[in-house]
Design a protein around this motif. Structure first.
Motif, PDB file in Angstrom:
ATOM      1  N   UNK A  55       0.923  -1.266   0.061  1.00  0.00           N
ATOM      2  CA  UNK A  55       0.044   0.064   0.068  1.00  0.00           C
ATOM      3  C   UNK A  55       0.863   1.256   0.249  1.00  0.00           C
ATOM      4  N   UNK A  56       0.726   2.072  -0.819  1.00  0.00           N
ATOM      5  CA  UNK A  56       1.554   3.265  -1.102  1.00  0.00           C
ATOM      6  C   UNK A  56       0.672   4.327  -0.164  1.00  0.00           C
ATOM      7  N   UNK A  57       1.593   5.062   0.549  1.00  0.00           N
ATOM      8  CA  UNK A  57       0.991   6.123   1.593  1.00  0.00           C
ATOM      9  C   UNK A  57       1.667   7.305   1.186  1.00  0.00           C
ATOM     10  N   UNK A  58       0.946   8.448   0.996  1.00  0.00           N
ATOM     11  CA  UNK A  58       1.424   9.890   0.823  1.00  0.00           C
ATOM     12  C   UNK A  58       0.812  10.932   1.873  1.00  0.00           C
ATOM     13  N   UNK A  59       1.651  11.564   2.360  1.00  0.00           N
ATOM     14  CA  UNK A  59       1.096  12.382   3.536  1.00  0.00           C
ATOM     15  C   UNK A  59       2.148  13.467   4.003  1.00  0.00           C
ATOM     16  N   UNK A  60       1.588  14.347   4.613  1.00  0.00           N
ATOM     17  CA  UNK A  60       2.710  15.222   5.055  1.00  0.00           C
ATOM     18  C   UNK A  60       3.095  14.774   6.494  1.00  0.00           C
ATOM     19  N   UNK A  61       4.492  14.653   6.817  1.00  0.00           N
ATOM     20  CA  UNK A  61       4.869  14.025   7.848  1.00  0.00           C
ATOM     21  C   UNK A  61       4.526  15.037   9.077  1.00  0.00           C
ATOM     22  N   UNK A  62       4.388  16.189   8.961  1.00  0.00           N
ATOM     23  CA  UNK A  62       4.201  17.456  10.082  1.00  0.00           C
ATOM     24  C   UNK A  62       2.708  17.493  10.315  1.00  0.00           C
TER      25      UNK A  62
END
Lengths: 204, 98
Positions: free
Chosen positions: A46-53
């Motif tokens: 599963x590819x996951x993209x988000x802002x770590x902050x």
């Protein structure tokens, strides 16, 4: 007129390397200079993209049960999941079992980002044995020496000309190579060829 | 072969990257006001210095991020690499006749 087919609509799925399974099994080398190659098909990715902050990062980490790795090469694991760092805002969740993407998407909520099941994008090759590292070093320019690379590490790189996600599992050493499905055939043949040297006695 | 340090992944082989031309070429602030000559200058005209040159690279088989590299066009030495949001680093004055 359309060709009649025997395949029923629910025919069992075929992995990208099913046609090379026998060749890979036959290429195994045993002994002190042993190395084996096999496909581990149909793992969930599963590819996951988000802002770590963002707060979404915390919520997703809670759902996965493990924080997201923050540095190149690092992985984190919890239960069936292994989370691999792909980029500063991109991760790949690997799992032997199906992953509930709905749950992850709910954890992402309204924050910018994405959760996409990309299991069909890549397949998994497992290379294991005392000389597995030597086989990889024929085509991978990365430093794979234990002082730099060890179990629990995973990086995107190239093996031969093929871009792969390379992950080390244990000290055997066992590596998992995740090429894109369309490159898997070439990579498997490349590895079979690279392994053949260890069949004979060592050339001093 | 160049050894380029990706700001996120560390030193990797040149073959993992792709080149993206000169860095620090801003998009025109008022594109509608540009005449053909100014558009041509923006689209096609680039510096070609002898010495340090700031250029864009992308780590295509790694983290897939774009970043900037300062490279000496004479020696091919990679002098610095930095993220897109970072300013161009100041270099200590290099010796020799450039």
């Amino acid at each position: 007129m359309a060709e009649p087919t025997d395949a029923s609509p629910v025919a069992p799925r075929t992995s990208p390397l099913a046609h090379l399974a026998d060749r890979m099994r036959a290429a195994a080398v045993t002994g002190a200079r042993g190395v084996t190659l096999a496909e581990r098909p149909f793992l969930t990715m599963v590819n996951l993209r988000l802002d770590l902050a963002s707060e979404a990062a915390d919520r997703v980490a809670k759902t996965l049960g493990t924080p997201l790795p923050r540095e190149c090469g690092h992985t984190t694991a919890a239960g069936p999941y292994t989370v691999v760092w792909l980029g500063p805002d991109e991760w790949l969740v690997l799992s032997e079992e199906p992953v509930d993407t709905v749950e992850l998407r709910q954890a992402l909520a309204e924050d910018p980002g994405s959760v996409v099941d990309v299991s069909a994008n890549r397949t998994t090759l497992e290379l294991s044995g005392p000389v597995a590292r030597q086989v990889l070093e024929k085509g991978c320019r990365l430093d794979l020496h234990p002082r730099v690379f060890g179990p629990g590490r995973a990086v995107s790189t190239t093996v031969g000309p093929v871009p792969v996600l390379l992950r080390q599992l244990d000290d055997a050493p066992t590596y998992r190579l995740l090429p894109r499905s369309s490159f898997a055939d070439y990579l498997a043949r490349w590895l079979i060829d690279a392994m053949s040297e260890y069949r004979g006695p060592e050339v001093p | 072969m160049l050894l380029i340090t990706c700001p996120w992944c560390g030193p990797r082989d040149e073959a993992e990257y792709h080149y993206g031309g000169q860095a620090h070429v801003p998009y025109p602030e008022r594109p509608a006001d540009l005449d053909d000559e100014q558009w041509a200058a923006y689209v096609f005209y680039r510096d070609n210095p002898k010495g340090p040159f700031a250029e864009r690279w992308t780590h295509s088989t790694g983290c897939r991020r774009w970043f900037n590299v300062l490279r000496d066009t004479v020696s091919y030495q990679v002098l610095a690499s930095y993220r897109l949001d970072a300013p161009r680093p100041e270099l200590p004055q290099a010796g020799g006749d450039r």
